[in-house]
Write a protein that holds these residues in place. Structure first.
Motif, mmCIF file in Angstrom:
data_model
loop_
_atom_site.group_PDB
_atom_site.id
_atom_site.type_symbol
_atom_site.label_atom_id
_atom_site.label_comp_id
_atom_site.label_asym_id
_atom_site.label_seq_id
_atom_site.Cartn_x
_atom_site.Cartn_y
_atom_site.Cartn_z
ATOM 1 N N GLY A 16 -28.962 12.547 18.005
ATOM 2 C CA GLY A 16 -28.006 11.575 18.226
ATOM 3 C C GLY A 16 -27.437 11.037 17.503
ATOM 4 N N LYS A 17 -28.085 10.371 16.555
ATOM 5 C CA LYS A 17 -27.594 9.216 15.385
ATOM 6 C C LYS A 17 -26.998 9.646 14.269
ATOM 7 N N THR A 18 -25.950 9.027 13.880
ATOM 8 C CA THR A 18 -25.493 9.585 12.449
ATOM 9 C C THR A 18 -26.236 8.657 11.358
ATOM 10 N N LEU A 19 -26.844 9.612 10.372
ATOM 11 C CA LEU A 19 -27.605 9.004 9.544
ATOM 12 C C LEU A 19 -26.950 8.728 8.007
ATOM 13 N N ALA A 20 -25.807 9.615 7.939
ATOM 14 C CA ALA A 20 -25.029 9.604 6.616
ATOM 15 C C ALA A 20 -23.584 10.235 7.110
ATOM 16 N N SER A 21 -22.602 9.586 6.428
ATOM 17 C CA SER A 21 -21.208 10.257 6.750
ATOM 18 C C SER A 21 -20.548 10.192 5.413
ATOM 19 N N LEU A 22 -19.694 11.430 5.178
ATOM 20 C CA LEU A 22 -18.934 11.287 3.964
ATOM 21 C C LEU A 22 -17.344 11.911 4.571
ATOM 22 N N PRO A 23 -16.613 10.681 4.451
ATOM 23 C CA PRO A 23 -15.174 11.294 4.970
ATOM 24 C C PRO A 23 -14.451 11.865 3.851
ATOM 25 N N GLY A 24 -12.960 12.332 4.228
ATOM 26 C CA GLY A 24 -12.262 12.843 3.026
ATOM 27 C C GLY A 24 -12.652 13.987 2.251
ATOM 28 N N VAL A 25 -13.511 14.980 2.801
ATOM 29 C CA VAL A 25 -13.871 16.212 1.950
ATOM 30 C C VAL A 25 -12.822 16.938 2.021
ATOM 31 N N PRO A 26 -12.179 17.604 1.004
ATOM 32 C CA PRO A 26 -11.203 18.376 1.070
ATOM 33 C C PRO A 26 -11.626 19.878 0.801
ATOM 34 N N LEU A 27 -10.789 20.726 1.672
ATOM 35 C CA LEU A 27 -11.105 22.114 1.643
ATOM 36 C C LEU A 27 -9.715 22.955 1.468
ATOM 37 N N PHE A 28 -9.668 23.892 0.478
ATOM 38 C CA PHE A 28 -8.569 24.452 0.141
ATOM 39 C C PHE A 28 -9.116 25.868 0.407
ATOM 40 N N VAL A 29 -8.028 26.766 0.420
ATOM 41 C CA VAL A 29 -8.229 28.419 0.860
ATOM 42 C C VAL A 29 -9.238 28.926 -0.392
ATOM 43 N N GLY A 30 -10.111 29.415 0.227
ATOM 44 C CA GLY A 30 -11.097 30.234 -0.792
ATOM 45 C C GLY A 30 -11.967 29.275 -1.781
#
Length: 131
Positions: A97-111
């Motif tokens: 239940g605890k966040t150990l690491a986080s990475l915001p702004g990960v982009p996903l594009f089609v395929g």
């Protein structure tokens, strides 16, 4: 002599009509094939996030459109979260239940998949976006 000329014109017209008919058929078949090819590729509208993570943690992704998915790493420390819509994601590693690491702004594009790797040393975890 006039009869011979009329006959000659009729043959040329018939040849022209046949040529035009074959040409139109060829264009129609080509256009249909292009539409079929495009439709098959249009169905591929998802992507995935994958990478390395500790086997005792949970990887969670949250999109800017409200999608949330969870996954765990396999015995080799690899995870994959598939069927994700294009957008921007926050990818987190959680344990108990605890966040150990986080990475915001990960982009996903089609395929196009994105790789996010987590590394932990002595309860200090980091996330990195592989390029």
């Amino acid at each position: 002599m006039k009869i011979i000329q009329d006959s000659k014109v009729d043959r040329q017209q018939k040849h022209g009509f046949r040529f035009a008919s074959v040409l139109m058929s060829t264009f129609a078949i080509g256009a249909f094939g292009a539409m079929t090819f495009s439709a098959a590729h249009a169905q591929d509208t998802n992507s995935k996030i994958f990478g390395k993570a500790p086997t005792d943690g949970t990887v969670t992704v949250h999109s800017d459109t409200g999608i949330t998915r969870h996954g765990t790493a396999n015995g080799k420390g690899r995870y994959t979260l598939s069927s994700l819509r294009p957008g921007t994601y926050v990818v987190s590693l959680e344990k108990d239940g605890k966040t150990l690491a986080s990475l915001p702004g990960v982009p996903l594009f089609v395929g196009v998949a994105s790789e996010v790797d987590f590394a932990c040393d002595n309860d200090q975890c980091t996330a990195s976006l592989a390029r």
